[in-house]
Design a protein around this motif. Structure first.
Motif: not given
Length: 324
Positions: A67-71, A89-98, A103-110, A117-118
């Motif tokens: 499941g791509p989170v950062v394309p 549902l899998l809950l994923v959070e991303t942010r860059d190291m800078n 860059s902060l996002h929360t993503v829900a994957l089926r 999902l959103w």
């Protein structure tokens, strides 16, 4: 393609039934086709990579889905946090190291196929339970991305797990709040208002307050039915059973005052900073009675079959069979 559990927090999650479980890990891949995996870039040439989560079969390690989170074209020095696994549902959070605020996002994957999902920008992922996802919206986004949890204030919001639509939030009730743990369809939330801090039990679906647990040092739960907290001042143990909806306070002091686990009505207490000292750990019941005080170490995880302890200050672990 590289699986990078060392670049995530935590490194992996396990989901599904024991007979067919999945190991969820972050992955990274770029457009480099050289067999060494090293493709130097010319000056000005764009960096293209993709980051996401892969589900590996617990049986043979084969890839069930990715499941791509950062394309492709957007990935770089990204930190991925695998926050929680809910019902499909899998809950994923991303942010860059800078520490870029955007860059902060929360993503829900089926969970069944890895489809997105959103996603919500500008929020931190926390907990998924009972058809609800709890996220936290930082008061100051730049400060939150730079400092990270728990050094920045924010507000807990409950989202519908399927659609990501808002159900409720705590903004009007508290100046600062954060979701800590779950027990069944309830969540434990740390709150602050007018300088007074407290811990509350909320219904996950509605945000309705169910119980008040004072201002404990640490809390824990068995994730199903029992919540336990220790008061740092009088050293009493407060427990909340979701079936009877009542807070029960022990009639005696408990020590140590840090909770490392809750299991089958028992509360494991341990000082995580002095693992090598057997006197700094114990198992008590809801009344504070000591059931055991010679544990192998600091409890890390427990199931109906096994218990894992950290046995030394430098990180050694041991696995023990659990007797009925």
């Amino acid at each position: 393609m590289y699986f990078r559990p060392g670049n995530a927090e935590p490194g992996f999650l396990v989901a599904g039934p024991p007979e067919d479980f999945l190991v969820l890990v972050p992955y990274y891949r770029d457009d480099c086709e050289h067999p060494t995996g090293w493709c130097p870039r010319e000056d000005g040439e764009p960096y293209r990579a993709e980051e996401g989560v892969a589900a590996l079969s617990g049986k043979d390690g084969s890839v069930r889905w990715m499941g791509p989170v950062v394309p492709f074209g957007e990935a770089g020095d990204t930190a991925i946090a695998l926050r929680d696994v809910g019902e499909n549902l899998l809950l994923v959070e991303t942010r860059d190291m800078n520490a870029t605020p955007g860059s902060l996002h929360t993503v829900a994957l089926r969970l069944s196929d890895g489809q997105e999902l959103w996603r919500h920008p500008g929020v931190e992922g926390r907990i998924s339970t009972a058809g609800t996802v709890l996220v936290r919206r930082p008061t100051d986004l730049a400060e939150a991305v730079l400092l990270g949890h728990p050094f920045a204030d924010g507000t807990v919001t409950g989202l519908d797990a399927a659609s990501g639509h808002r159900r409720w939030d705590l903004q009007e009730r508290f100046s600062n709040s954060d979701a800590e743990l779950v027990a069944g369809d309830l969540v434990v939330v740390r709150t602050s208002r007018d300088g007074a801090e407290s811990t509350r039990v909320l219904d996950a679906a509605s945000g309705r307050e169910v119980a008040h647990l004072g201002n404990p040092l640490t809390c824990g739960s068995d994730t199903r039915s029992l919540i336990a907290c220790v008061d740092p001042l009088d050293h009493t143990l407060s427990t909340f059973q979701i079936d009877d909806r009542e807070v029960r306070v022990s009639g005696r002091e408990v020590r140590p005052i840090s909770i490392s686990g809750v299991w089958r009505g028992r509360v494991f207490l341990s000082d995580a900073f002095t693992v090598g000292d057997p006197a700094r750990r114990a198992v008590v019941d809801r009344s504070g009675n000591v059931l055991a005080d010679r544990l192998p170490g600091h409890l890390l995880a427990i199931s109906d079959r096994y218990a894992i302890f950290r046995t030394t200050d430098d990180g050694n672990i041991s696995v023990h069979a659990v007797t009925p």
